[in-house]
Design an enzyme around this catalytic site. Structure first.
Site, PDB file in Angstrom:
ATOM      1  N   SER A 145       0.857  -1.187   0.000  1.00  0.00           N
ATOM      2  CA  SER A 145       0.000   0.000   0.000  1.00  0.00           C
ATOM      3  C   SER A 145       0.888   1.229   0.000  1.00  0.00           C
ATOM      4  O   SER A 145       2.059   1.153   0.393  1.00  0.00           O
ATOM      5  CB  SER A 145      -0.869   0.003   1.271  1.00  0.00           C
ATOM      6  OG  SER A 145      -1.487   1.259   1.461  1.00  0.00           O
ATOM      7  N   TYR A 158      -1.970  -1.617  10.174  1.00  0.00           N
ATOM      8  CA  TYR A 158      -1.946  -1.671   8.703  1.00  0.00           C
ATOM      9  C   TYR A 158      -0.645  -1.081   8.171  1.00  0.00           C
ATOM     10  O   TYR A 158       0.033  -1.684   7.330  1.00  0.00           O
ATOM     11  CB  TYR A 158      -3.156  -0.899   8.177  1.00  0.00           C
ATOM     12  CG  TYR A 158      -3.412  -1.022   6.701  1.00  0.00           C
ATOM     13  CD1 TYR A 158      -4.115  -2.108   6.184  1.00  0.00           C
ATOM     14  CD2 TYR A 158      -2.964  -0.050   5.806  1.00  0.00           C
ATOM     15  CE1 TYR A 158      -4.373  -2.218   4.816  1.00  0.00           C
ATOM     16  CE2 TYR A 158      -3.212  -0.147   4.443  1.00  0.00           C
ATOM     17  CZ  TYR A 158      -3.923  -1.231   3.952  1.00  0.00           C
ATOM     18  OH  TYR A 158      -4.170  -1.329   2.604  1.00  0.00           O
TER      19      TYR A 158
END
Ligand SMILES: NC(=O)c1ccc[n+]([C@@H]2O[C@H](COP(=O)([O-])OP(=O)(O)OC[C@H]3O[C@@H](n4cnc5c(N)ncnc54)[C@H](OP(=O)(O)O)[C@@H]3O)[C@@H](O)[C@H]2O)c1
Length: 254
Positions: A145, A158
């Site tokens: 990401s 995350y």
């Protein structure tokens, strides 16, 4: 030149194929000729992905799999190799997010994200990587990401896992070469179920559109080209790399 990106006769194991980015990736890989093994927990949605591919004349099978269940990963990878004789490409796409400030986050919530978004990718890559090493061919694509490159408040697990996945990718490249490549894709913000709260947040939308050079949210199809590059022979000399696909969000200070 199109042959360079062809996935014809390739067997691809794709995690998180039940919806979101994974479903689009499954269709893109199948469209390029691959047999796509669609892994995830929700069998009904996996079947929908596989059926959509078959309807378009492609090849796909649902593989019910919880990537956090190590014994199941070992068994399913073994079963796939017995049945299909090989796994040419692995796309570690499955992932989850937990949104909460660090000071309020319980350890099990942090741990679950690390388990799902980093440790599972290690386990799946180890099992598939062993087979690719022996076969002297393989492509591993890890979906990290933009939050694997920069930080952001309220998603500590995350951000930590996605940074870790970029590190794991470099190690896979170092250890699995010269015939197996491992790379990461770091998408920016792409509308899926994962980020519904952000899609509904007016301030976030304004920030994203003004800070992103291409001035819009990403679409799942924006990842098709990068994925095919790294999963096919077009990417033979690319390994250990992270391709940031964020419309110019992270490289530009505005
Ligand atoms: N959307 C974005 O803007 C964006 C940006 C950067 C990176 N990413 C990354 O891209 C990947 C896909 O995200 P998405 O937006 O498509 O999210 P999504 O719509 O929420 O889909 C997540 C996928 O992961 C699967 N999954 C979750 N836990 C799993 C488990 N334990 N075992 C097997 N499969 C599991 C889900 O399937 P089941 O629930 O059926 O198991 C689902 O197919 C993720 O790694 C995400 O972090 C997304």
């Amino acid at each position: 030149m199109a042959d360079l990106f062809s996935m014809k006769n390739r067997v691809v194991l794709l995690t998180g194929a039940s919806r979101g980015l994974g479903r689009d990736m499954a269709l893109a890989l199948a469209g390029a000729g691959a047999t796509v093994l669609c892994a995830g927990r929700t069998v009904k949605e996996l079947d929908q992905t596989a059926r959509a591919i078959v309807r378009k004349g492609g090849n796909a099978h649902a593989v019910p799999l919880d990537i956090t269940d190590e014994a199941d990963v070992v068994a399913k990878v073994g079963a796939i190799i017995s049945r299909h004789r090989r796994i040419d490409a692995l796309v570690n796409n499955a992932g989850i997010i937990h949104r909460e400030n660090i000071v309020d986050t319980a350890t099990p919530d942090f741990r679950k994200v690390i388990e799902t978004n980093l440790i599972s990718q290690f386990v799946v890559s180890r099992e598939v990587g062993r087979h690719m090493l022996a076969r002297k061919y393989g492509r591993i694509v890890n979906i990290s990401s933009v939050l694997g490159v920069v930080g952001r408040a309220s998603v500590a697990g995350y951000v930590s896992a996605k940074h870790g996945l970029i590190g794991l990718t470099k190690n896979l490249a170092a250890e699995l070469g010269p015939h197996v490549t491992a790379n990461a894709i770091a998408p920016g913000y792409i509308r899926t179920e994962l980020n519904v709260p952000l899609q509904q947040n007016k301030d976030f939308n304004a920030m994203l559109e003004s800070r992103t050079a291409v001035a819009r949210w990403g679409k799942p199809e924006d990842l098709r080209g990068p994925l095919l590059l790294l999963a096919s022979d077009a990417g033979s000399y690319i390994t250990g790399h992270t391709l940031v696909i964020d419309g110019g969000l992270s490289p530009i200070l505005s």
